[in-house]
Design a protein around this motif. Structure first.
Motif, PDB file in Angstrom:
ATOM      1  N   SER A   2     -18.763   8.612   5.873  1.00 12.58           N
ATOM      2  CA  SER A   2     -17.630   8.780   4.323  1.00 12.58           C
ATOM      3  C   SER A   2     -16.471   8.459   4.707  1.00 12.58           C
ATOM      4  CB  SER A   2     -18.000  10.139   3.849  1.00 12.58           C
ATOM      5  OG  SER A   2     -17.434  11.044   4.280  1.00 12.58           O
ATOM      6  N   THR A   6     -14.301   5.717   2.937  1.00 11.78           N
ATOM      7  CA  THR A   6     -12.916   5.596   2.336  1.00 11.78           C
ATOM      8  C   THR A   6     -12.187   4.633   2.514  1.00 11.78           C
ATOM      9  OG1 THR A   6     -13.924   7.801   1.858  1.00 11.78           O
ATOM     10  CG2 THR A   6     -11.412   7.721   1.476  1.00 11.78           C
ATOM     11  N   ARG A   9     -11.771   1.279   1.814  1.00  7.28           N
ATOM     12  CA  ARG A   9     -11.833   1.542  -0.553  1.00  7.28           C
ATOM     13  C   ARG A   9      -9.937   1.340   0.191  1.00  7.28           C
ATOM     14  NH1 ARG A   9     -12.970   3.469  -5.112  1.00  7.28           N
ATOM     15  NH2 ARG A   9     -13.104   5.988  -4.295  1.00  7.28           N
ATOM     16  N   ARG A  10      -9.519   2.305   0.286  1.00  6.84           N
ATOM     17  CA  ARG A  10      -7.819   3.003   0.446  1.00  6.84           C
ATOM     18  C   ARG A  10      -7.391   1.438   0.515  1.00  6.84           C
ATOM     19  NH1 ARG A  10      -5.846   7.558   0.753  1.00  6.84           N
ATOM     20  NH2 ARG A  10      -7.342   8.548   2.134  1.00  6.84           N
ATOM     21  N   LYS A  13      -7.658  -1.296  -1.415  1.00  3.80           N
ATOM     22  CA  LYS A  13      -7.080  -1.443  -3.159  1.00  3.80           C
ATOM     23  C   LYS A  13      -5.940  -0.907  -2.930  1.00  3.80           C
ATOM     24  CE  LYS A  13      -9.660   2.392  -5.581  1.00  3.80           C
ATOM     25  NZ  LYS A  13     -10.036   1.847  -6.419  1.00  3.80           N
ATOM     26  N   ARG A  15      -2.008  -2.501  -2.953  1.00  3.15           N
ATOM     27  CA  ARG A  15      -1.392  -3.816  -2.905  1.00  3.15           C
ATOM     28  C   ARG A  15      -0.682  -4.586  -2.372  1.00  3.15           C
ATOM     29  NH1 ARG A  15       3.195  -3.004  -7.586  1.00  3.15           N
ATOM     30  NH2 ARG A  15       4.172  -1.948  -5.750  1.00  3.15           N
ATOM     31  N   THR A 146       4.448   8.734   2.557  1.00  2.54           N
ATOM     32  CA  THR A 146       4.344   9.347   1.155  1.00  2.54           C
ATOM     33  C   THR A 146       3.552  10.640   1.479  1.00  2.54           C
ATOM     34  OG1 THR A 146       2.677   7.921   1.092  1.00  2.54           O
ATOM     35  CG2 THR A 146       3.939   7.012   0.635  1.00  2.54           C
ATOM     36  N   GLY A 148       0.687  11.111   1.796  1.00  4.46           N
ATOM     37  CA  GLY A 148      -0.933  10.785   2.346  1.00  4.46           C
ATOM     38  C   GLY A 148      -1.797  11.320   3.402  1.00  4.46           C
ATOM     39  N   ASN A 151      -1.578  14.810   3.523  1.00  2.76           N
ATOM     40  CA  ASN A 151      -2.818  15.449   2.443  1.00  2.76           C
ATOM     41  C   ASN A 151      -4.045  14.587   2.895  1.00  2.76           C
ATOM     42  OD1 ASN A 151      -2.299  15.833   0.182  1.00  2.76           O
ATOM     43  ND2 ASN A 151      -1.497  14.203  -0.988  1.00  2.76           N
ATOM     44  N   TRP A 155      -8.476  17.548   4.233  1.00  6.43           N
ATOM     45  CA  TRP A 155      -9.414  17.972   4.019  1.00  6.43           C
ATOM     46  C   TRP A 155     -10.463  17.091   5.031  1.00  6.43           C
ATOM     47  CZ3 TRP A 155     -12.159  17.371  -1.164  1.00  6.43           C
ATOM     48  CH2 TRP A 155     -11.068  17.545  -1.833  1.00  6.43           C
TER      49      TRP A 155
ATOM     50  N   PHE B  93       2.266  12.146  -3.202  1.00  8.10           N
ATOM     51  CA  PHE B  93       0.828  10.847  -3.449  1.00  8.10           C
ATOM     52  C   PHE B  93       1.675   9.425  -3.187  1.00  8.10           C
ATOM     53  CE2 PHE B  93      -0.135  15.308  -5.195  1.00  8.10           C
ATOM     54  CZ  PHE B  93      -1.436  15.086  -4.461  1.00  8.10           C
ATOM     55  N   PHE B  94       0.547   8.709  -2.772  1.00  7.97           N
ATOM     56  CA  PHE B  94       0.894   7.534  -2.337  1.00  7.97           C
ATOM     57  C   PHE B  94       1.053   6.596  -3.248  1.00  7.97           C
ATOM     58  CE2 PHE B  94      -0.631   2.984  -2.113  1.00  7.97           C
ATOM     59  CZ  PHE B  94       0.543   2.690  -1.242  1.00  7.97           C
ATOM     60  N   PRO B  95       2.219   6.104  -4.672  1.00  6.66           N
ATOM     61  CA  PRO B  95       3.006   5.874  -5.408  1.00  6.66           C
ATOM     62  C   PRO B  95       2.367   4.815  -6.520  1.00  6.66           C
ATOM     63  CG  PRO B  95       4.565   5.100  -3.127  1.00  6.66           C
ATOM     64  CD  PRO B  95       3.417   6.212  -3.181  1.00  6.66           C
ATOM     65  N   HIS B  96       1.383   3.946  -5.383  1.00  8.07           N
ATOM     66  CA  HIS B  96       1.150   2.633  -6.110  1.00  8.07           C
ATOM     67  C   HIS B  96      -0.196   2.671  -6.847  1.00  8.07           C
ATOM     68  CE1 HIS B  96       4.259   1.343  -5.406  1.00  8.07           C
ATOM     69  NE2 HIS B  96       4.531   1.003  -4.040  1.00  8.07           N
ATOM     70  N   PHE B  97      -0.757   3.985  -6.319  1.00  8.80           N
ATOM     71  CA  PHE B  97      -2.591   4.600  -6.521  1.00  8.80           C
ATOM     72  C   PHE B  97      -2.413   5.771  -7.879  1.00  8.80           C
ATOM     73  CE2 PHE B  97      -4.710   4.414  -1.930  1.00  8.80           C
ATOM     74  CZ  PHE B  97      -4.283   2.623  -2.387  1.00  8.80           C
ATOM     75  N   ASP B 101      -7.366   7.916  -8.855  1.00  5.26           N
ATOM     76  CA  ASP B 101      -7.750   6.466  -7.244  1.00  5.26           C
ATOM     77  C   ASP B 101      -7.662   7.372  -6.240  1.00  5.26           C
ATOM     78  OD1 ASP B 101      -8.738   4.208  -8.285  1.00  5.26           O
ATOM     79  OD2 ASP B 101      -7.082   3.282  -7.687  1.00  5.26           O
ATOM     80  N   GLY B 104     -10.004  10.118  -6.207  1.00  2.00           N
ATOM     81  CA  GLY B 104     -11.572   9.196  -5.978  1.00  2.00           C
ATOM     82  C   GLY B 104     -11.450   9.316  -4.662  1.00  2.00           C
ATOM     83  N   LEU B 105     -10.363   8.668  -4.179  1.00  8.81           N
ATOM     84  CA  LEU B 105      -9.817   8.233  -1.874  1.00  8.81           C
ATOM     85  C   LEU B 105     -10.300  10.409  -1.151  1.00  8.81           C
ATOM     86  CD1 LEU B 105      -8.221   6.270  -2.003  1.00  8.81           C
ATOM     87  CD2 LEU B 105     -10.397   5.490  -1.561  1.00  8.81           C
ATOM     88  N   LEU B 106      -9.934  11.628  -2.069  1.00  5.58           N
ATOM     89  CA  LEU B 106      -9.915  12.871  -1.279  1.00  5.58           C
ATOM     90  C   LEU B 106     -11.949  13.040  -1.509  1.00  5.58           C
ATOM     91  CD1 LEU B 106      -6.949  14.300  -2.319  1.00  5.58           C
ATOM     92  CD2 LEU B 106      -7.400  13.307  -0.282  1.00  5.58           C
ATOM     93  N   ALA B 107     -11.303  12.006  -2.605  1.00  7.76           N
ATOM     94  CA  ALA B 107     -13.789  13.249  -2.447  1.00  7.76           C
ATOM     95  C   ALA B 107     -14.462  12.233  -2.048  1.00  7.76           C
ATOM     96  CB  ALA B 107     -14.104  13.232  -5.036  1.00  7.76           C
ATOM     97  N   GLN B 108     -14.225  11.089  -2.071  1.00 10.37           N
ATOM     98  CA  GLN B 108     -15.200  10.419  -0.605  1.00 10.37           C
ATOM     99  C   GLN B 108     -15.153  11.030   0.355  1.00 10.37           C
ATOM    100  OE1 GLN B 108     -14.424   6.279  -0.982  1.00 10.37           O
ATOM    101  NE2 GLN B 108     -16.413   6.130  -0.920  1.00 10.37           N
ATOM    102  N   ARG B 114     -18.418  12.502  -7.559  1.00 10.57           N
ATOM    103  CA  ARG B 114     -17.253  11.786  -8.513  1.00 10.57           C
ATOM    104  C   ARG B 114     -16.949  12.848  -9.512  1.00 10.57           C
ATOM    105  NH1 ARG B 114     -14.838   7.536  -6.881  1.00 10.57           N
ATOM    106  NH2 ARG B 114     -13.706   7.591  -9.038  1.00 10.57           N
ATOM    107  N   ARG B 133       0.198   5.117 -12.401  1.00 13.28           N
ATOM    108  CA  ARG B 133      -0.053   5.618 -11.437  1.00 13.28           C
ATOM    109  C   ARG B 133       0.999   6.113 -10.970  1.00 13.28           C
ATOM    110  NH1 ARG B 133       3.832   0.333  -9.477  1.00 13.28           N
ATOM    111  NH2 ARG B 133       4.454  -0.433 -10.911  1.00 13.28           N
TER     112      ARG B 133
END
Ligand SMILES: Nc1ncnc2c1ncn2[C@@H]1O[C@H](COP(=O)(O)OP(=O)(O)OP(=O)(O)O)[C@@H](O)[C@H]1O
Ligand SMILES: [Mg+2]
Lengths: 337, 333
Positions: A2, A6, A9-10, A13, A15, A146, A148, A151, A155, B93-97, B101, B104-108, B114, B133
């Motif tokens: 998983s 993830t 996907r990250r 996503k 940019r 950042t 991330g 965070n 988990w 947090f990642f500022p552009h998400f 999102d 969602g990424l943490l849950a995944q 979801r 964002r």
């Protein structure tokens, strides 16, 4: 698993990933399109025109030659000195020969897939490697920077697994991009070859060799991506990887080049990184030491030093492994705040 | 009751070549019982965040023992991580998400369904802004997102480092209700905060830390009782006599907690009549002698010795230092 999905996907996503992918596509498409205009198919018409042109050129220069000889003889009859203006014997010995007007020289450039595509594989590898570097460095660099990463570790506390999964996601993505774009790139040049150039003599052996070059390109791209990832993770900032790259480039390509020049180290370029990149693609890079030659004594074979692609593999492999080991080791040890 | 969180003798030392050694945690102890809302208090730089980071495996301790839900850390962290939700000091947090999102990424990554994302977004009041964002969020909105990320796994133990930071009054009150509700549903909450009125309202028990050591702990009423016991306010007929009175009382072993312009606050007074007698002997006449109930803030200031003194600027790290053997005041479980 998983986590791997993830991270894929990250990465998708982000940019920056998308932007860089678009830039890469646009860049490659531009190169291919511009190049296709410079190639012209050698149809029978074109060949005939070139033949006619060189025939005409031959005729014209024979006429010119005859006129010069006549002028010279007239001058001699007037008792003038002609050696200087017309050369010895009025230049009679220099009659233009037909083989001096090869129609080949009047032909436009035609792309030869078999001979020239390998160079374009290297061009492709360079562009995709740049993509891999930027995306790889920023993927993990921005995460550190950042918060991330912190965070995510709340988990998934297994740090090495997290970093390894991120790396795997990056390399998978980069591999996918390289394979898909590589196929498109090959198709594009095959198309240029068939429509505006030639694809003659592309035997199975040629394809095998192209395939091997492709594998080299993929390996280089993955190594570059992994090194960028490792450097950005070590420095916990995207800029660290970019800074390290600039520093290595400056030291290797400029600093060492100057130093070996000043110290006149024989085969100094074997300490320069780009030599190894070159030999990686060309199977070997040959360095010559012209200092061993005394041209006054006539033609000379300069001393030669060969950098093989195996040596390149060793250099890049050791570098990549060192960076990755460093990144994983600090990931395990360091406090995260 | 069983302990959800246990810390014993935790030590964390930062070394720097220039400034030498700093003991951020210096034999710190802490214990949180199941189902409680536990306040974690201490002056700036006392080691709260360091404790929580260590607990969550983000930094390595130099010594001591920790356990969460009965499992020893950091060894068992991977197994308990799914049951511990946490935010650590103004999370980023990642500022552009977008918030959705991000969650969602943490849950995944945590293999959660979801729809849980929408549940927590609703809970913290970010439902309508979840698609924007994070970069565009206000401080309080980021804080709400952080709380949402901690709640996402529906944890057994919720660790919140200054969750009220940046929240509006409504948000703070809502948070208060949320904590209460969570505790009633069986969740244990550890809450670090500087808003002591808030802590007094929502916490069952507290731990107070100063310079990396525990200075007090226990149920809120006990802590308050232990410190309001024998707290009296003394006024004299002549204000100018206050310094002399303070000196007299101190000499006789009575603690003068604070000297204000027009009165003294004494603590640990068993018999107020004794105070009156001592002062009368010196020709000082008492005009008021009242027992006072103290609030958590005064107890905190006294225990950590961080009450502002007129004319002085207290520096960080200037707070109560307790010796390793006992707790200040000598009360508690
Ligand atoms: N990375 C670090 N390097 C050196 N010292 C550190 C580091 N992190 C924290 N410290 C020190 O450890 C001590 C405890 O810091 P900590 O962040 O735990 O305080 P805190 O109780 O959370 O304070 P606040 O109420 O201000 O949030 C401080 O003196 C701080 O300067
Ligand atoms: Mg803190």
């Amino acid at each position: 698993m998983s986590l791997f999905v993830t991270e894929l996907r990250r990465l998708g996503k982000r940019r920056l990933t998308r932007l860089m992918l678009v830039l890469l596509l646009v860049g490659l498409a531009t190169v291919a399109t511009a190049f296709s205009f410079s190639s012209h198919k050698l149809s029978p018409d074109v060949v005939a025109a070139a033949q006619a042109e060189s025939d005409a050129q031959y005729k014209r220069s024979v006429e010119d030659w005859k006129r010069t000889v006549t002028d010279c003889e007239a001058a001699q009859a007037r008792g003038e000195q002609t050696e200087e203006r017309f050369g010895p014997n009025c230049g009679k010995d220099y009659q233009p020969q037909p083989e001096m007007f090869d129609p080949k020289w009047n032909l436009p450039y035609q792309f030869d897939f078999r001979a020239e595509f390998p160079t374009f594989i290297a061009v492709f590898a360079g562009a995709v490697a740049l993509f891999a570097f930027i995306v790889g460095a920023s993927f993990v660099g921005a995460e550190w920077n950042t918060g991330g990463m912190m965070n995510l570790l709340l988990w998934r506390p297994r740090r090495l697994a997290v970093l390894g999964t991120k790396l795997a996601a990056l390399l998978t993505t980069v591999l996918g991009v390289t394979v898909v774009l590589g196929a498109l790139w090959t198709a594009a040049f095959w198309l240029i070859g068939t429509s505006r150039g030639t694809t003659a003599k592309t035997t199975a052996g040629v394809w095998r060799s192209i395939g091997l070059d492709g594998l080299r390109a993929v390996a280089l791209v993955l190594v570059v991506g992994a090194v960028a990832f490792a450097l950005a993770s070590l420095g916990r900032h995207t800029a660290m990887a970019l800074g390290a790259a600039v520093a290595v480039f400056a030291i290797s390509e400029i600093g060492i080049r100057i130093a070996v020049g000043v110290l006149s180290v024989p085969f100094g370029e074997r300490y320069v990184l780009s030599t190894y990149a070159q030999s990686w693609f060309m199977k070997q890079a040959e360095l010559f030491d012209y200092d061993t030659c005394q041209f006054a004594k006539g033609a000379c074979e300069p001393a030669k030093y060969v950098v093989t692609w195996e040596q390149s593999a060793l250099v890049f492999g050791v570098g990549a492994v060192a960076a990755l080991v460093g990144a994983f080791w600090t990931m395990r040890r360091r406090d995260i705040s | 009751m069983s302990a959800v969180l246990e810390i014993e003798g935790l030590r964390k030392t930062y070394r720097s070549r220039k400034r030498g050694v700093r003991h951020a945690l210096d034999g710190f102890d802490m214990r949180v019982e199941a189902g409680q809302v536990h306040g974690f208090l201490g002056p700036n730089g006392s080691g709260k965040t360091t404790t929580l980071r260590t607990l969550l495996g983000l930094i390595r301790p130099n010594g001591g023992r920790m356990a969460i839900l009965g499992q020893e850390l950091p060894h068992a962290l991977p197994t308990v991580a799914g049951r511990v939700g946490a935010i650590v000091e103004s999370p980023q947090f990642f500022p552009h998400f977008s918030a959705r999102d991000t969650l969602g990424l943490l849950a995944q990554a945590g293999e959660l369904p979801r729809q849980r994302v929408d549940e927590v977004l609703e809970l913290v009041g970010l439902r309508d802004r979840a698609g924007e964002r994070v970069k565009t969020y206000s401080l309080g909105m980021k804080q709400r997102l952080a709380v949402a990320s901690a709640l996402l796994k529906n944890p057994k133990l919720l660790i919140l480092d200054e969750p009220a930071n940046g929240l509006d009054p409504g948000g703070i009150r809502e948070m208060r209700g949320l904590m209460r509700g969570l505790a009633e549903s069986g969740m244990t909450v550890v809450l670090s905060s500087h808003i002591l009125g808030e802590i007094q309202l929502i916490c069952d028990s507290v731990t107070i830390i100063s310079l990396g050591r525990r200075v007090a702990f226990g149920p809120v009423e006990e802590v308050l009782a232990a410190h309001s016991q024998g707290t009296v306010r003394v006024r004299l007929e002549a204000v100018s006599d206050l310094p002399q009175a303070a000196e007299t009382l101190t000499r006789s072993g009575i603690r003068v907690a604070t000297s204000e312009a027009d009165h003294l606050m004494l603590s640990g007074v068993d018999k107020p009549a004794e105070v009156s007698r001592l002062l009368a002997e010196q020709g000082l006449y008492v005009s008021e002698l009242t027992p006072v109930a103290v609030d958590l803030e005064s107890v905190f200031l006294e225990l950590t010795a961080t009450a502002p003194v007129p004319g002085q600027h207290r520096q960080v790290d200037q707070s109560a230092k307790v010796d390793q053997t006992g707790t200040a005041g000598g009360w508690g479980a």
